[in-house]
Design a protein around this motif. Structure first.
Motif, PDB file in Angstrom:
ATOM      1  N   SER A   1      -2.864   9.359  -4.471  1.00  0.00           N
ATOM      2  CA  SER A   1      -3.062  10.258  -3.042  1.00  0.00           C
ATOM      3  C   SER A   1      -4.404  10.055  -2.598  1.00  0.00           C
ATOM      4  CB  SER A   1      -2.423  11.566  -2.933  1.00  0.00           C
ATOM      5  OG  SER A   1      -3.059  12.337  -4.185  1.00  0.00           O
TER       6      SER A   1
ATOM      7  N   ILE B   1       1.168  11.872   3.404  1.00  0.00           N
ATOM      8  CA  ILE B   1       1.939  10.773   2.757  1.00  0.00           C
ATOM      9  C   ILE B   1       3.279  10.381   3.666  1.00  0.00           C
ATOM     10  CG2 ILE B   1       3.176   9.927   0.611  1.00  0.00           C
ATOM     11  CD1 ILE B   1       1.552  11.970  -0.814  1.00  0.00           C
TER      12      ILE B   1
ATOM     13  N   GLY C   1      -1.051   7.399   3.111  1.00  0.00           N
ATOM     14  CA  GLY C   1      -1.570   8.419   2.202  1.00  0.00           C
ATOM     15  C   GLY C   1      -1.802   7.970   0.796  1.00  0.00           C
ATOM     16  N   VAL C   2      -1.602   6.766   0.376  1.00  0.00           N
ATOM     17  CA  VAL C   2      -1.502   6.359  -0.919  1.00  0.00           C
ATOM     18  C   VAL C   2      -2.445   4.964  -1.012  1.00  0.00           C
ATOM     19  CG1 VAL C   2      -0.204   5.897  -3.104  1.00  0.00           C
ATOM     20  CG2 VAL C   2       0.578   7.285  -1.499  1.00  0.00           C
TER      21      VAL C   2
ATOM     22  N   LEU D   1       6.035  15.049  -6.715  1.00  0.00           N
ATOM     23  CA  LEU D   1       4.558  15.329  -6.158  1.00  0.00           C
ATOM     24  C   LEU D   1       4.291  16.574  -7.388  1.00  0.00           C
ATOM     25  CD1 LEU D   1       4.302  15.512  -2.286  1.00  0.00           C
ATOM     26  CD2 LEU D   1       3.169  13.669  -3.917  1.00  0.00           C
TER      27      LEU D   1
END
Ligand SMILES: Cc1cc2nc3c(=O)[nH]c(=O)nc-3n(C[C@H](O)[C@H](O)[C@H](O)COP(=O)(O)O)c2cc1C
Length: 360
Positions: free
Chosen positions: A289, A294, A283-284, A348
Protein backbone atom coordinates in the motif's frame (compact mmCIF):
# COMPACT_ATOMS: atom_id res chain seq x y z
CA UNK A 1 -6.84 -25.47 5.51
CA UNK A 2 -9.65 -24.74 3.11
CA UNK A 3 -11.98 -22.84 5.46
CA UNK A 4 -9.28 -20.77 7.18
CA UNK A 5 -7.67 -17.52 6.01
CA UNK A 6 -5.00 -15.23 7.42
CA UNK A 7 -1.49 -15.61 8.87
CA UNK A 8 -1.69 -13.74 12.20
CA UNK A 9 -5.37 -12.66 12.22
CA UNK A 10 -6.75 -16.11 11.40
CA UNK A 11 -10.39 -16.68 10.56
CA UNK A 12 -12.14 -20.04 10.12
CA UNK A 13 -15.77 -20.17 9.04
CA UNK A 14 -18.19 -23.06 9.56
CA UNK A 15 -21.76 -24.09 8.78
CA UNK A 16 -24.12 -25.06 5.96
CA UNK A 17 -27.10 -23.17 4.56
CA UNK A 18 -29.79 -25.38 6.09
CA UNK A 19 -27.83 -26.75 9.05
CA UNK A 20 -28.33 -25.60 12.64
CA UNK A 21 -25.98 -22.62 12.60
CA UNK A 22 -23.18 -20.79 10.83
CA UNK A 23 -20.27 -18.86 12.31
CA UNK A 24 -16.57 -18.24 12.65
CA UNK A 25 -13.61 -18.51 14.98
CA UNK A 26 -11.19 -15.56 14.97
CA UNK A 27 -7.77 -16.50 16.35
CA UNK A 28 -5.05 -13.90 16.78
CA UNK A 29 -7.22 -10.91 17.62
CA UNK A 30 -5.24 -8.46 19.82
CA UNK A 31 -6.27 -8.34 23.52
CA UNK A 32 -8.10 -5.49 25.29
CA UNK A 33 -10.02 -4.30 22.19
CA UNK A 34 -13.52 -3.08 23.21
CA UNK A 35 -15.99 -5.41 21.45
CA UNK A 36 -19.70 -6.07 21.81
CA UNK A 37 -22.24 -7.95 19.72
CA UNK A 38 -23.76 -4.74 18.36
CA UNK A 39 -20.38 -3.84 16.78
CA UNK A 40 -20.76 -6.99 14.66
CA UNK A 41 -24.53 -6.98 14.20
CA UNK A 42 -24.54 -3.75 12.18
CA UNK A 43 -22.72 -5.35 9.22
CA UNK A 44 -24.67 -8.64 9.54
CA UNK A 45 -27.90 -6.64 9.22
CA UNK A 46 -26.64 -5.18 5.94
CA UNK A 47 -25.87 -8.71 4.65
CA UNK A 48 -28.97 -10.52 5.83
CA UNK A 49 -31.65 -11.83 3.46
CA UNK A 50 -35.17 -10.37 3.34
CA UNK A 51 -33.97 -6.73 3.56
CA UNK A 52 -35.97 -5.63 0.52
CA UNK A 53 -37.72 -6.81 -2.64
CA UNK A 54 -34.26 -6.90 -4.27
CA UNK A 55 -33.14 -9.91 -2.21
CA UNK A 56 -34.19 -13.45 -1.34
CA UNK A 57 -37.28 -13.44 0.92
CA UNK A 58 -35.70 -16.05 3.25
CA UNK A 59 -36.45 -14.51 6.64
CA UNK A 60 -33.40 -14.65 8.89
CA UNK A 61 -32.58 -12.20 11.67
CA UNK A 62 -28.97 -13.39 11.74
CA UNK A 63 -28.47 -12.36 15.37
CA UNK A 64 -24.86 -13.00 16.40
CA UNK A 65 -23.74 -14.44 19.73
CA UNK A 66 -20.15 -14.01 20.90
CA UNK A 67 -19.35 -17.41 22.42
CA UNK A 68 -15.81 -16.83 23.64
CA UNK A 69 -12.76 -14.59 23.64
CA UNK A 70 -14.51 -11.52 25.10
CA UNK A 71 -15.14 -10.65 28.74
CA UNK A 72 -16.67 -7.46 30.16
CA UNK A 73 -16.77 -6.00 26.66
CA UNK A 74 -13.05 -6.45 25.91
CA UNK A 75 -11.20 -9.05 23.85
CA UNK A 76 -9.07 -11.48 25.83
CA UNK A 77 -6.58 -12.28 23.06
CA UNK A 78 -7.99 -15.82 22.96
CA UNK A 79 -10.06 -17.29 20.07
CA UNK A 80 -13.32 -15.42 19.51
CA UNK A 81 -16.23 -17.76 18.69
CA UNK A 82 -19.10 -16.18 16.72
CA UNK A 83 -22.39 -18.00 16.17
CA UNK A 84 -25.56 -17.26 14.17
CA UNK A 85 -28.45 -19.76 14.34
CA UNK A 86 -30.24 -20.69 11.11
CA UNK A 87 -34.00 -20.40 11.62
CA UNK A 88 -35.95 -20.22 8.35
CA UNK A 89 -34.73 -23.52 6.83
CA UNK A 90 -36.94 -25.16 4.21
CA UNK A 91 -35.04 -28.22 2.99
CA UNK A 92 -38.25 -29.38 1.25
CA UNK A 93 -37.74 -26.67 -1.39
CA UNK A 94 -34.75 -28.59 -2.67
CA UNK A 95 -36.20 -32.12 -3.10
CA UNK A 96 -36.05 -32.22 -6.91
CA UNK A 97 -32.73 -30.46 -6.98
CA UNK A 98 -31.07 -33.26 -4.99
CA UNK A 99 -31.26 -35.32 -8.19
CA UNK A 100 -30.51 -32.48 -10.64
CA UNK A 101 -27.35 -30.38 -10.33
CA UNK A 102 -28.30 -26.74 -10.88
CA UNK A 103 -26.53 -25.40 -14.00
CA UNK A 104 -23.63 -23.13 -12.97
CA UNK A 105 -24.17 -23.72 -9.22
CA UNK A 106 -21.84 -25.83 -7.06
CA UNK A 107 -24.04 -28.96 -6.78
CA UNK A 108 -22.16 -30.95 -9.44
CA UNK A 109 -18.64 -30.06 -8.33
CA UNK A 110 -19.31 -30.58 -4.58
CA UNK A 111 -20.79 -34.00 -5.36
CA UNK A 112 -17.79 -34.98 -7.52
CA UNK A 113 -15.27 -33.71 -4.99
CA UNK A 114 -16.69 -35.11 -1.74
CA UNK A 115 -18.92 -37.95 -3.00
CA UNK A 116 -21.65 -36.51 -0.75
CA UNK A 117 -23.17 -33.09 -0.24
CA UNK A 118 -25.66 -31.11 1.82
CA UNK A 119 -28.23 -30.91 -0.96
CA UNK A 120 -30.41 -28.31 0.77
CA UNK A 121 -29.75 -24.74 -0.27
CA UNK A 122 -26.26 -25.39 -1.59
CA UNK A 123 -24.87 -26.44 1.82
CA UNK A 124 -21.56 -24.73 2.30
CA UNK A 125 -21.49 -23.18 -1.18
CA UNK A 126 -24.45 -21.02 -0.11
CA UNK A 127 -23.96 -17.34 0.67
CA UNK A 128 -24.93 -18.17 4.28
CA UNK A 129 -21.33 -19.24 4.73
CA UNK A 130 -20.37 -15.57 4.33
CA UNK A 131 -22.05 -14.72 7.66
CA UNK A 132 -18.90 -15.95 9.44
CA UNK A 133 -16.78 -13.74 7.18
CA UNK A 134 -18.91 -10.66 7.77
CA UNK A 135 -18.93 -11.20 11.55
CA UNK A 136 -15.13 -11.66 11.66
CA UNK A 137 -14.63 -8.80 9.20
CA UNK A 138 -16.60 -6.44 11.45
CA UNK A 139 -14.03 -7.04 14.21
CA UNK A 140 -11.12 -6.37 11.82
CA UNK A 141 -12.92 -3.27 10.49
CA UNK A 142 -13.39 -1.89 14.01
CA UNK A 143 -9.71 -2.35 14.89
CA UNK A 144 -8.53 -0.75 11.61
CA UNK A 145 -10.83 2.22 12.29
CA UNK A 146 -9.45 2.62 15.80
CA UNK A 147 -5.77 2.16 14.90
CA UNK A 148 -5.55 4.15 11.67
CA UNK A 149 -8.94 5.83 11.11
CA UNK A 150 -9.37 3.47 8.12
CA UNK A 151 -12.70 3.64 6.30
CA UNK A 152 -13.63 0.66 4.11
CA UNK A 153 -16.67 1.38 1.97
CA UNK A 154 -18.16 -0.61 -0.90
CA UNK A 155 -21.07 0.19 -3.18
CA UNK A 156 -22.87 -1.20 -6.21
CA UNK A 157 -21.39 0.36 -9.35
CA UNK A 158 -23.17 -1.75 -12.01
CA UNK A 159 -26.17 -4.01 -12.42
CA UNK A 160 -26.32 -5.75 -15.79
CA UNK A 161 -25.47 -3.08 -18.38
CA UNK A 162 -26.41 -0.16 -16.10
CA UNK A 163 -23.30 1.60 -14.80
CA UNK A 164 -23.23 4.30 -12.14
CA UNK A 165 -21.31 7.33 -13.45
CA UNK A 166 -17.88 8.11 -11.99
CA UNK A 167 -18.56 9.10 -8.36
CA UNK A 168 -16.78 11.43 -5.98
CA UNK A 169 -15.58 8.53 -3.84
CA UNK A 170 -13.73 10.63 -1.26
CA UNK A 171 -16.99 11.77 0.32
CA UNK A 172 -18.92 8.47 0.20
CA UNK A 173 -20.06 6.86 3.45
CA UNK A 174 -21.86 3.59 4.27
CA UNK A 175 -24.87 5.65 5.35
CA UNK A 176 -25.03 7.30 1.92
CA UNK A 177 -24.65 3.91 0.19
CA UNK A 178 -27.56 2.52 2.24
CA UNK A 179 -29.92 5.32 1.27
CA UNK A 180 -31.41 3.15 -1.46
CA UNK A 181 -32.11 -0.59 -1.50
CA UNK A 182 -29.71 -1.38 -4.33
CA UNK A 183 -26.78 0.32 -2.51
CA UNK A 184 -25.75 2.50 -5.45
CA UNK A 185 -25.02 6.05 -4.20
CA UNK A 186 -26.13 7.65 -7.48
CA UNK A 187 -29.90 7.93 -7.22
CA UNK A 188 -30.74 8.07 -10.95
CA UNK A 189 -28.58 5.00 -11.72
CA UNK A 190 -29.97 3.28 -8.62
CA UNK A 191 -33.52 3.71 -9.87
CA UNK A 192 -32.63 2.13 -13.22
CA UNK A 193 -30.88 -0.73 -11.40
CA UNK A 194 -33.90 -1.33 -9.16
CA UNK A 195 -36.21 -1.39 -12.19
CA UNK A 196 -33.93 -3.88 -13.95
CA UNK A 197 -33.71 -6.20 -10.91
CA UNK A 198 -37.49 -6.00 -10.37
CA UNK A 199 -38.24 -6.81 -13.99
CA UNK A 200 -35.66 -9.64 -13.97
CA UNK A 201 -37.09 -11.10 -10.75
CA UNK A 202 -40.64 -10.98 -12.11
CA UNK A 203 -39.49 -12.98 -15.15
CA UNK A 204 -37.89 -15.48 -12.68
CA UNK A 205 -34.45 -14.75 -14.16
CA UNK A 206 -31.32 -13.27 -12.54
CA UNK A 207 -28.75 -10.59 -13.39
CA UNK A 208 -25.08 -9.88 -12.56
CA UNK A 209 -23.36 -6.76 -11.28
CA UNK A 210 -20.21 -5.09 -9.96
CA UNK A 211 -19.24 -3.94 -6.45
CA UNK A 212 -16.60 -1.19 -6.14
CA UNK A 213 -14.67 -0.94 -2.87
CA UNK A 214 -12.69 2.07 -1.61
CA UNK A 215 -10.41 1.71 1.44
CA UNK A 216 -9.31 5.10 2.78
CA UNK A 217 -6.73 5.93 5.49
CA UNK A 218 -4.87 2.65 5.08
CA UNK A 219 -1.25 3.15 6.16
CA UNK A 220 1.50 2.84 3.57
CA UNK A 221 3.59 -0.32 3.85
CA UNK A 222 0.97 -3.11 4.03
CA UNK A 223 1.57 -6.13 1.76
CA UNK A 224 4.14 -8.92 1.80
CA UNK A 225 5.96 -9.34 -1.51
CA UNK A 226 6.23 -11.50 -3.34
CA UNK A 227 3.45 -14.09 -2.94
CA UNK A 228 1.43 -12.18 -0.35
CA UNK A 229 1.34 -8.91 -2.25
CA UNK A 230 -1.60 -6.80 -1.13
CA UNK A 231 -3.44 -7.00 -4.45
CA UNK A 232 -2.80 -10.75 -4.66
CA UNK A 233 -4.38 -11.30 -1.24
CA UNK A 234 -7.29 -8.98 -2.08
CA UNK A 235 -7.91 -10.82 -5.35
CA UNK A 236 -7.81 -14.17 -3.57
CA UNK A 237 -10.18 -12.96 -0.84
CA UNK A 238 -12.66 -11.43 -3.30
CA UNK A 239 -12.64 -14.40 -5.66
CA UNK A 240 -13.43 -16.67 -2.68
CA UNK A 241 -16.82 -14.92 -2.31
CA UNK A 242 -19.52 -17.14 -3.84
CA UNK A 243 -20.65 -15.92 -7.24
CA UNK A 244 -17.66 -13.60 -7.84
CA UNK A 245 -16.10 -13.85 -11.29
CA UNK A 246 -13.67 -10.97 -11.69
CA UNK A 247 -11.31 -8.67 -9.76
CA UNK A 248 -9.69 -5.43 -10.92
CA UNK A 249 -7.56 -2.98 -8.92
CA UNK A 250 -6.96 0.65 -9.91
CA UNK A 251 -7.12 1.03 -13.67
CA UNK A 252 -7.51 -2.76 -13.97
CA UNK A 253 -8.10 -4.06 -17.47
CA UNK A 254 -8.56 -0.49 -18.78
CA UNK A 255 -4.86 0.15 -17.98
CA UNK A 256 -3.93 -2.30 -20.73
CA UNK A 257 -5.32 0.21 -23.25
CA UNK A 258 -3.28 3.17 -21.94
CA UNK A 259 0.24 4.59 -22.36
CA UNK A 260 2.66 5.00 -19.45
CA UNK A 261 2.58 8.77 -19.93
CA UNK A 262 -1.15 8.73 -19.19
CA UNK A 263 -1.15 5.97 -16.60
CA UNK A 264 1.74 6.89 -14.25
CA UNK A 265 0.79 8.41 -10.89
CA UNK A 266 3.20 11.35 -10.29
CA UNK A 267 4.24 12.04 -6.70
CA UNK A 268 3.31 15.21 -4.83
CA UNK A 269 3.70 16.42 -1.25
CA UNK A 270 0.37 15.99 0.60
CA UNK A 271 0.73 17.56 4.05
CA UNK A 272 3.60 15.69 5.68
CA UNK A 273 3.63 12.69 3.35
CA UNK A 274 4.39 11.97 -0.28
CA UNK A 275 1.20 11.10 -2.14
CA UNK A 276 0.24 10.76 -5.77
CA UNK A 277 -1.66 13.16 -8.03
CA UNK A 278 -3.66 10.40 -9.75
CA UNK A 279 -4.43 6.89 -8.51
CA UNK A 280 -4.37 4.52 -11.47
CA UNK A 281 -2.38 2.15 -9.21
CA UNK A 282 -5.43 1.78 -6.95
CA UNK A 283 -3.32 2.51 -3.86
CA UNK A 284 -0.94 -0.43 -4.33
CA UNK A 285 2.51 -0.47 -5.95
CA UNK A 286 4.87 -3.43 -5.85
CA UNK A 287 2.25 -5.26 -3.82
CA UNK A 288 2.52 -2.70 -0.97
CA UNK A 289 0.00 0.00 0.00
CA UNK A 290 1.27 3.52 -0.84
CA UNK A 291 -1.07 5.48 1.45
CA UNK A 292 -3.55 6.45 -1.28
CA UNK A 293 -7.09 5.04 -1.30
CA UNK A 294 -7.15 1.35 -2.24
CA UNK A 295 -9.75 1.04 -4.99
CA UNK A 296 -10.87 -2.24 -6.53
CA UNK A 297 -13.89 -3.78 -8.23
CA UNK A 298 -15.44 -7.24 -7.95
CA UNK A 299 -17.69 -8.66 -10.68
CA UNK A 300 -20.53 -11.01 -9.66
CA UNK A 301 -22.32 -13.34 -12.05
CA UNK A 302 -26.10 -13.63 -12.31
CA UNK A 303 -27.15 -16.11 -9.58
CA UNK A 304 -27.47 -19.61 -10.99
CA UNK A 305 -30.77 -20.57 -9.37
CA UNK A 306 -33.60 -19.26 -11.53
CA UNK A 307 -37.29 -20.12 -11.80
CA UNK A 308 -37.25 -20.05 -15.61
CA UNK A 309 -37.22 -23.61 -16.96
CA UNK A 310 -33.79 -24.73 -18.21
CA UNK A 311 -33.02 -27.81 -20.29
CA UNK A 312 -30.27 -29.73 -18.50
CA UNK A 313 -29.40 -33.23 -17.25
CA UNK A 314 -29.94 -35.00 -13.91
CA UNK A 315 -27.03 -36.75 -12.14
CA UNK A 316 -28.37 -39.93 -13.76
CA UNK A 317 -27.81 -38.45 -17.24
CA UNK A 318 -31.55 -38.21 -17.95
CA UNK A 319 -32.48 -35.04 -19.86
CA UNK A 320 -34.76 -32.86 -17.74
CA UNK A 321 -36.29 -29.43 -17.57
CA UNK A 322 -35.40 -27.68 -14.30
CA UNK A 323 -37.42 -24.75 -12.97
CA UNK A 324 -35.79 -24.07 -9.61
CA UNK A 325 -37.88 -23.67 -6.47
CA UNK A 326 -36.75 -22.07 -3.26
CA UNK A 327 -36.02 -18.48 -2.34
CA UNK A 328 -33.25 -16.82 -4.28
CA UNK A 329 -31.58 -13.51 -4.94
CA UNK A 330 -32.33 -12.15 -8.43
CA UNK A 331 -29.07 -10.15 -8.14
CA UNK A 332 -26.47 -10.61 -5.40
CA UNK A 333 -24.63 -7.27 -5.47
CA UNK A 334 -26.73 -5.29 -2.92
CA UNK A 335 -26.04 -8.00 -0.32
CA UNK A 336 -22.44 -8.55 -1.49
CA UNK A 337 -21.48 -4.99 -0.41
CA UNK A 338 -20.82 -5.82 3.30
CA UNK A 339 -19.18 -9.12 2.30
CA UNK A 340 -16.66 -7.31 0.09
CA UNK A 341 -16.01 -4.82 2.92
CA UNK A 342 -15.49 -7.69 5.38
CA UNK A 343 -13.03 -9.53 3.15
CA UNK A 344 -11.07 -6.32 2.56
CA UNK A 345 -10.93 -5.67 6.33
CA UNK A 346 -9.70 -9.22 7.02
CA UNK A 347 -6.89 -8.92 4.45
CA UNK A 348 -5.81 -5.47 5.68
CA UNK A 349 -5.97 -6.45 9.37
CA UNK A 350 -3.81 -9.50 8.82
CA UNK A 351 -1.26 -7.45 6.85
CA UNK A 352 -1.31 -4.70 9.51
CA UNK A 353 -0.36 -7.26 12.18
CA UNK A 354 2.35 -8.69 9.90
CA UNK A 355 3.79 -5.20 9.35
CA UNK A 356 3.73 -4.44 13.10
CA UNK A 357 5.60 -7.70 13.66
CA UNK A 358 8.16 -6.82 10.98
CA UNK A 359 8.85 -3.38 12.46
CA UNK A 360 8.95 -4.54 16.11
C1 LIG B 1 -24.95 -12.39 -1.10
C2 LIG B 1 -25.03 -13.55 -2.05
C3 LIG B 1 -26.24 -14.15 -2.29
C4 LIG B 1 -26.35 -15.21 -3.18
N1 LIG B 1 -27.59 -15.73 -3.43
C5 LIG B 1 -27.71 -16.71 -4.36
C6 LIG B 1 -29.00 -17.23 -4.68
O1 LIG B 1 -30.00 -16.82 -4.12
N2 LIG B 1 -29.07 -18.20 -5.61
C7 LIG B 1 -27.96 -18.69 -6.25
O2 LIG B 1 -28.07 -19.56 -7.09
N3 LIG B 1 -26.74 -18.21 -5.97
C8 LIG B 1 -26.58 -17.24 -5.04
N4 LIG B 1 -25.33 -16.76 -4.75
C9 LIG B 1 -24.17 -17.29 -5.49
C10 LIG B 1 -23.86 -18.75 -5.15
O3 LIG B 1 -23.60 -18.90 -3.78
C11 LIG B 1 -22.66 -19.22 -6.00
O4 LIG B 1 -22.88 -18.90 -7.34
C12 LIG B 1 -22.48 -20.72 -5.90
O5 LIG B 1 -21.96 -21.04 -4.63
C13 LIG B 1 -21.49 -21.26 -6.94
O6 LIG B 1 -20.23 -20.72 -6.75
P1 LIG B 1 -19.50 -19.85 -7.86
O7 LIG B 1 -20.54 -19.02 -8.52
O8 LIG B 1 -18.51 -19.00 -7.10
O9 LIG B 1 -18.87 -20.80 -8.82
C14 LIG B 1 -25.20 -15.71 -3.84
C15 LIG B 1 -23.95 -15.12 -3.58
C16 LIG B 1 -23.86 -14.04 -2.69
C17 LIG B 1 -22.51 -13.40 -2.45
Amino acid sequence: MSSTMGTLFKVSTMGESHGKAVGAVVDGCPAKIPLKESDIQRQLDRRRPGQSDMTTPRDEKDAVTILSGVEDGRTLGTPIGLLVQNRDQRPGDYGEMSQIPRPSHADFTYQIKYGIRAASGGGRSSARETIGRVAAGAIADKILQEWYGSRIMAYVSSVGRIDAPQLEEESLTRERVDQNIVRCPHDAAAKEMIDLITETRDREDSVGGVVTCVCRNVPAGLGEPVFDKLEALLARAMLSIPGSKGFEIGSGFAGARMHGSQHNDPFVLKGNRLGTVTNYSGGVQGGISNGEAIVFRVAFKPPATIGLPQETAAFSGEEVSLAAKGRHDPCVVPRAVPIVEAMAALVLMDLALRQKYRLS
